[in-house]
Design a protein around this motif. Sequence first.
Motif, short mmCIF file in Angstrom:
data_model
loop_
_atom_site.label_atom_id
_atom_site.label_comp_id
_atom_site.label_asym_id
_atom_site.label_seq_id
_atom_site.Cartn_x
_atom_site.Cartn_y
_atom_site.Cartn_z
N ASP A 262 -10.57 24.84 -4.65
CA ASP A 262 -11.23 25.07 -5.93
C ASP A 262 -10.17 25.64 -6.87
O ASP A 262 -9.49 26.61 -6.50
CB ASP A 262 -12.40 26.06 -5.77
CG ASP A 262 -13.44 25.92 -6.88
OD1 ASP A 262 -14.61 25.63 -6.56
OD2 ASP A 262 -13.06 26.11 -8.06
N PRO A 263 -9.99 25.07 -8.05
CA PRO A 263 -8.91 25.54 -8.93
C PRO A 263 -9.01 27.00 -9.32
O PRO A 263 -8.02 27.62 -9.66
CB PRO A 263 -9.01 24.64 -10.16
CG PRO A 263 -10.01 23.61 -9.86
CD PRO A 263 -10.76 23.97 -8.63
N ARG A 264 -10.22 27.57 -9.29
CA ARG A 264 -10.30 28.98 -9.73
C ARG A 264 -10.22 29.96 -8.56
O ARG A 264 -10.47 31.16 -8.73
CB ARG A 264 -11.51 29.22 -10.61
CG ARG A 264 -12.85 29.08 -9.95
CD ARG A 264 -13.94 29.30 -10.97
NE ARG A 264 -15.13 28.55 -10.69
CZ ARG A 264 -16.29 29.08 -10.33
NH1 ARG A 264 -16.41 30.38 -10.21
NH2 ARG A 264 -17.34 28.31 -10.11
N ALA A 265 -9.85 29.46 -7.38
CA ALA A 265 -9.74 30.35 -6.22
C ALA A 265 -8.47 31.20 -6.34
O ALA A 265 -7.42 30.71 -6.74
CB ALA A 265 -9.69 29.52 -4.95
N THR A 266 -8.58 32.47 -6.00
CA THR A 266 -7.40 33.35 -6.02
C THR A 266 -7.10 33.88 -4.61
O THR A 266 -6.02 34.37 -4.35
CB THR A 266 -7.62 34.55 -6.97
OG1 THR A 266 -8.88 35.14 -6.64
CG2 THR A 266 -7.61 34.14 -8.42
N GLU A 267 -8.07 33.78 -3.70
CA GLU A 267 -7.88 34.30 -2.35
C GLU A 267 -7.01 33.36 -1.51
O GLU A 267 -6.85 32.19 -1.84
CB GLU A 267 -9.24 34.54 -1.67
CG GLU A 267 -10.14 33.34 -1.53
CD GLU A 267 -11.03 33.09 -2.75
OE1 GLU A 267 -10.50 33.09 -3.88
OE2 GLU A 267 -12.23 32.85 -2.57
N LYS A 268 -6.45 33.88 -0.42
CA LYS A 268 -5.59 33.07 0.45
C LYS A 268 -6.40 32.40 1.55
O LYS A 268 -6.12 31.29 1.98
CB LYS A 268 -4.50 33.96 1.10
CG LYS A 268 -3.47 34.49 0.13
CD LYS A 268 -2.22 33.61 0.15
CE LYS A 268 -1.21 33.98 -0.91
NZ LYS A 268 -1.68 33.89 -2.30
#
Length: 262
Positions: free
Chosen positions: A34-40
């Motif tokens: 998902d482009p707005r994911a920030t988690e690893k």
Amino acid sequence: MKKVIVAGFKGRMGNTASHMVIDHKDFELVGVFDPRATEKTLGENLEFKGIDVPVYSKVADIASSTADVWIDFTSPTSVYENVKFAIENGISPVVGTTGMTDEQVNELQKLAKAKKIGGLIAPNFGISAVLLMQFAQQAAKYFPNVEIIEMHHDNKLDAPSGTAINTAKLIAEVRAPKQQGNPQEKETLAGARGANYEGMHIHSVRLPGYVAHEQVLFGSEGEALTIRQDSFDRSSFMSGVAVAVAKVQDYDELLVGLEHIL
Ligand SMILES: NC(=O)C1=CN([C@@H]2O[C@H](COP(=O)(O)OP(=O)(O)OC[C@H]3O[C@@H](n4cnc5c(N)ncnc54)[C@H](OP(=O)(O)O)[C@@H]3O)[C@@H](O)[C@H]2O)C=CC1
Ligand SMILES: O=C(O)C1=N[C@H](C(=O)O)C[C@H](O)C1
């Protein structure tokens, strides 16, 4: 075990599909995108605690060997590029995202055929909707005057819904193009008669509290027939998605419509 990647995992359907894949004994979730994911990793989200699969925010970071199947519940503007990427990388797409043009679908079908990749685009994974479309096609042979009303939650991006367009296409296969209503009719408020597909009018309702619903109305001399389906919960789409994930690699082309693999 089918190795599965879910695109659009932060959205309503992608979230539900991620849970389905995790819970399914024959599937293994190997990544989410998902482009707005920030988690690893997915497990950083409380509801997915312990599920430490990689999170991708850029399509280019996904290696071709990562997955067997790509589930796509993203957006009308991103689905074409996503599915193209999946096919080019040997991953079978199972696509629920609506809003692609006929030209885009044709191009993806050509690509899948050339690469001998099985895939499925399903405007609706709910069995009630699949049956509604089949019943409507059958009824249209006897009732050529038809209008479609689709009703959805008010966050939906595309209108009319993919299901409504597909319903109209299936009806058009058995019904000669026909202008309905009074030939002299005039809209005094633009859009009053809805969209027009080969003379069939399609009306889109968007309301909070709704999930996904469709009515097909047939009218004739002294009688009428209404066919309706309701999806009250997104879990209703998951058995269709699971069948598609299980079977899609048995094919070597990109099919359109869940009915082709049921
Ligand atoms: N076939 C079927 O049975 C069904 C189909 N649908 C369809 O599925 C699609 C998704 O619906 P829904 O879950 O409600 O929508 P949501 O908006 O809740 O979810 C879509 C998600 O995809 C993300 N996204 C946007 N661009 C990309 C991209 N390039 N790659 C990966 N993810 C991306 C969005 O991020 P952001 O918000 O940041 O843009 C969002 O998190 C719609 O087209 C809908 O019509 C829905 C239900 C059933
Ligand atoms: O956006 C939705 O929610 C849905 N989209 C699909 C469509 O456009 O037909 C399927 C279902 O109606 C839910």
